[in-house]
Design a protein around this motif. Structure first.
Motif, PDB file in Angstrom:
ATOM      1  N   SER A 379       0.824  -1.218   0.000  1.00 39.47           N
ATOM      2  CA  SER A 379       0.000   0.000   0.000  1.00 39.47           C
ATOM      3  C   SER A 379       0.858   1.268   0.000  1.00 39.47           C
ATOM      4  O   SER A 379       0.339   2.376  -0.103  1.00 39.47           O
ATOM      5  CB  SER A 379      -0.941   0.010   1.210  1.00 39.47           C
ATOM      6  OG  SER A 379      -1.869  -1.053   1.130  1.00 39.47           O
ATOM      7  N   MET A 380       2.173   1.112   0.149  1.00 35.60           N
ATOM      8  CA  MET A 380       3.091   2.257   0.082  1.00 35.60           C
ATOM      9  C   MET A 380       3.416   2.584  -1.375  1.00 35.60           C
ATOM     10  O   MET A 380       3.369   1.700  -2.241  1.00 35.60           O
ATOM     11  CB  MET A 380       4.403   1.937   0.821  1.00 35.60           C
ATOM     12  CG  MET A 380       4.262   1.681   2.295  1.00 35.60           C
ATOM     13  SD  MET A 380       5.887   1.218   3.008  1.00 35.60           S
ATOM     14  CE  MET A 380       5.410   0.825   4.695  1.00 35.60           C
ATOM     15  N   THR A 381       3.785   3.809  -1.640  1.00 39.41           N
ATOM     16  CA  THR A 381       4.267   4.181  -2.973  1.00 39.41           C
ATOM     17  C   THR A 381       5.711   3.704  -3.121  1.00 39.41           C
ATOM     18  O   THR A 381       6.388   3.440  -2.113  1.00 39.41           O
ATOM     19  CB  THR A 381       4.234   5.711  -3.163  1.00 39.41           C
ATOM     20  OG1 THR A 381       5.174   6.304  -2.249  1.00 39.41           O
ATOM     21  CG2 THR A 381       2.841   6.270  -2.922  1.00 39.41           C
ATOM     22  N   PRO A 382       6.220   3.577  -4.356  1.00 36.38           N
ATOM     23  CA  PRO A 382       7.631   3.181  -4.545  1.00 36.38           C
ATOM     24  C   PRO A 382       8.583   4.098  -3.779  1.00 36.38           C
ATOM     25  O   PRO A 382       9.592   3.627  -3.218  1.00 36.38           O
ATOM     26  CB  PRO A 382       7.829   3.299  -6.061  1.00 36.38           C
ATOM     27  CG  PRO A 382       6.472   3.061  -6.633  1.00 36.38           C
ATOM     28  CD  PRO A 382       5.510   3.676  -5.657  1.00 36.38           C
ATOM     29  N   GLU A 383       8.277   5.386  -3.736  1.00 35.34           N
ATOM     30  CA  GLU A 383       9.134   6.330  -3.025  1.00 35.34           C
ATOM     31  C   GLU A 383       9.138   6.053  -1.531  1.00 35.34           C
ATOM     32  O   GLU A 383      10.187   6.102  -0.868  1.00 35.34           O
ATOM     33  CB  GLU A 383       8.659   7.774  -3.286  1.00 35.34           C
ATOM     34  CG  GLU A 383       9.570   8.841  -2.696  1.00 35.34           C
ATOM     35  CD  GLU A 383       9.024  10.245  -2.885  1.00 35.34           C
ATOM     36  OE1 GLU A 383       9.770  11.194  -2.592  1.00 35.34           O
ATOM     37  OE2 GLU A 383       7.859  10.379  -3.306  1.00 35.34           O
ATOM     38  N   GLU A 384       7.967   5.720  -0.971  1.00 35.11           N
ATOM     39  CA  GLU A 384       7.856   5.452   0.473  1.00 35.11           C
ATOM     40  C   GLU A 384       8.577   4.162   0.842  1.00 35.11           C
ATOM     41  O   GLU A 384       9.197   4.071   1.898  1.00 35.11           O
ATOM     42  CB  GLU A 384       6.380   5.365   0.860  1.00 35.11           C
ATOM     43  CG  GLU A 384       5.679   6.718   0.842  1.00 35.11           C
ATOM     44  CD  GLU A 384       4.171   6.595   0.878  1.00 35.11           C
ATOM     45  OE1 GLU A 384       3.506   7.630   1.097  1.00 35.11           O
ATOM     46  OE2 GLU A 384       3.638   5.482   0.674  1.00 35.11           O
ATOM     47  N   ARG A 385       8.489   3.162  -0.052  1.00 36.50           N
ATOM     48  CA  ARG A 385       9.169   1.890   0.234  1.00 36.50           C
ATOM     49  C   ARG A 385      10.685   2.072   0.211  1.00 36.50           C
ATOM     50  O   ARG A 385      11.402   1.425   0.958  1.00 36.50           O
ATOM     51  CB  ARG A 385       8.744   0.821  -0.782  1.00 36.50           C
ATOM     52  CG  ARG A 385       7.307   0.358  -0.608  1.00 36.50           C
ATOM     53  CD  ARG A 385       7.058  -0.991  -1.258  1.00 36.50           C
ATOM     54  NE  ARG A 385       7.121  -0.941  -2.707  1.00 36.50           N
ATOM     55  CZ  ARG A 385       6.071  -0.726  -3.499  1.00 36.50           C
ATOM     56  NH1 ARG A 385       4.875  -0.505  -2.965  1.00 36.50           N
ATOM     57  NH2 ARG A 385       6.205  -0.720  -4.808  1.00 36.50           N
ATOM     58  N   ARG A 395       0.435  10.188   5.447  1.00 39.78           N
ATOM     59  CA  ARG A 395       0.828   9.044   4.608  1.00 39.78           C
ATOM     60  C   ARG A 395       0.506   7.723   5.318  1.00 39.78           C
ATOM     61  O   ARG A 395       0.023   6.775   4.696  1.00 39.78           O
ATOM     62  CB  ARG A 395       2.323   9.109   4.279  1.00 39.78           C
ATOM     63  CG  ARG A 395       2.708  10.197   3.257  1.00 39.78           C
ATOM     64  CD  ARG A 395       4.222  10.239   3.086  1.00 39.78           C
ATOM     65  NE  ARG A 395       4.656  11.291   2.188  1.00 39.78           N
ATOM     66  CZ  ARG A 395       4.903  11.158   0.890  1.00 39.78           C
ATOM     67  NH1 ARG A 395       4.742   9.970   0.332  1.00 39.78           N
ATOM     68  NH2 ARG A 395       5.306  12.168   0.158  1.00 39.78           N
TER      69      ARG A 395
END
Length: 442
Positions: A379-385, A395
């Motif tokens: 459920s995270m964005t690629p940037e958050e991961r 977020r």
């Protein structure tokens, strides 16, 4: 299946293990506890009697009583005899030196025979790189042919079928001809079962065996039926002379007596075990490894084999590089999670680690917790991961909603991931985290 037996046997041997010196009374007491544990596990009475007599005779030997650690010697004897009881060293199928190998599968209705055929086909394709075909000769059970076609294709095997209108003996002979003409490596023949053993079943099986001349005849036995499974195997051994047993439903909650009795009663070894519903939940049966698992000694060999199948060497090198450069991200963590999930249920994996199985006892680790972790990460964005430090309050609320969890669950996972990164940095710098750090996850 073996959890209760494992717990009882380990309890019976715990007092023996801790003693520096053993008397005959100590051994008699342990044998009584072992006898009771095996009988409660539905092991054949005569088998139990012979087993405990053999263990006692060896345990009372001078080498044991005078050894520096007699308790451990007794545990080793129990392990040796338990291994021998289940067939000693594991054996594999006999493959033809050249040309087609024919395997005939027999068993009663409800034993899981048709699914076992597909599982064996997948196993031979994956492990032995064989081109496998299946012959649908179970023409009496409703939808048996359709079921074999479906699971056979899922297993990556070719299925030869002529519906339910022909004689199964003729179908088997026709399938044999097709397999030879198409240069298949293995033909697995799924024969008809009955609700009980009868003359008609045995005559048909004998005729198919005569026409196909199989290299191996395997009897599929439902482990959940306990002593009845052993009785079925004994009757098949008398009339069909099978070569080995495929034990199904080993993941069930039956008492395990069939697995411990079938070799001693019939003289035929267990070759394979079905350990779950999925087609990949199928493995060679290793008596020595199973004995070690039952006695809480772990199973490093099977654990290593499972890990080897799941973990890619190039990925491991890349992962090591990322850890050294402190570039380990949630994406890497998710990859590792997928590989661990591919090894099977987490409780089963942990019980293969020596010393850990006995500590777990009957505790069940909920694999759904891993599903929740996966849902949060995806459920995270690629940037958050890649950069969890940007995960602010809004977020985290969005991730919780997207994963169907709570903000608290997201916070906990991010905190644990941060602690894991910290430990990885210490390892990369040549520092070993203390046991208290590992226990606290810091």
């Amino acid at each position: 299946m073996f959890d209760t037996l494992s717990e009882r046997l380990q309890a019976a041997l715990s007092d023996v293990r801790s003693r520096g010196q053993l008397s005959e009374d100590d051994i008699d007491k342990a044998m009584r506890a072992i006898r009771l544990a095996l009988l409660e596990a539905d092991v054949n009475f005569q088998v139990v009697k012979r087993f405990t007599a053999a263990v006692k005779e060896r345990a009372l030997g001078a080498d044991v009583l005078r050894s520096l650690n007699p308790g451990q010697q007794v545990v080793k004897i129990v392990n040796d005899e338990l291994t021998a009881l289940m067939g000693g060293s594991g054996r594999d199928l006999v493959f033809a030196a050249r040309g087609l190998t024919v395997i005939l599968m027999a068993g009663l209705q409800g034993s899981g025979k048709t699914t076992a055929c597909a599982k064996l086909a997948r196993h031979l394709r994956e492990e032995h790189k064989k081109d496998v075909a299946l012959a649908a000769c179970d023409v009496y059970r409703p939808a048996a042919v359709d079921q074999l076609v479906k699971v056979g294709r899922q297993a990556g095997a070719t299925v030869y079928e002529q519906g339910t209108g022909r004689d199964p003996v003729d179908i088997a002979e026709w399938a044999l001809g097709r397999a030879k003409a198409e240069s298949r490596d293995v033909l697995i023949v799924d024969t008809s079962g009955r609700l009980h053993i009868d003359a008609e079943l045995m005559e048909e099986l004998a005729n198919i065996k005569k026409r196909t001349k199989p290299h191996d005849v395997l009897l599929v036995v439902d482990a959940m039926t306990g002593q009845d499974a052993v009785n079925v195997a004994e009757q098949f051994a008398d009339t069909a002379n099978f070569d080995g047993v495929v034990l199904t439903k080993l993941d069930g909650d039956a008492r395990g007596g069939a697995a411990l009795s079938v070799k001693a009663v019939t003289g035929k070894p267990i070759l394979y075990a079905s350990t779950g519903e999925k087609l990949d939940a199928f493995e060679r049966f290793h008596p020595d490894r199973m004995a070690q698992r039952i006695l809480g000694m772990g199973d490093v060999m099977t654990l290593g084999e499972k890990a080897e199948k799941q973990f890619d060497e190039k990925q491991a090198v890349e992962l090591e590089r990322k850890i050294r450069r402190q570039e380990f991200t949630f994406d890497d963590f998710l990859d590792q999670l997928h590989q661990i999930r591919g090894m099977g249920p987490l409780t089963g994996i942990l019980k293969m680690i020596p010393g850990l199985g006995s500590q777990l006892g009957n505790m069940r680790i909920d694999d759904r917790e891993l599903d929740r972790v996966q849902a949060i990460i995806t459920s995270m964005t690629p940037e958050e991961r890649a950069n969890p430090s940007i995960l602010n309050g809004s977020r985290r609320r969005r991730i919780a909603q997207g994963s169907g969890t709570t903000v608290n669950a997201v916070n906990q996972l991010v905190k644990q991931f941060s602690q894991m990164q910290k430990m990885m940095r210490q390892v990369a710098q040549g520092k070993m985290p203390s046991l208290s750090q590992l226990a606290r996850g810091r």
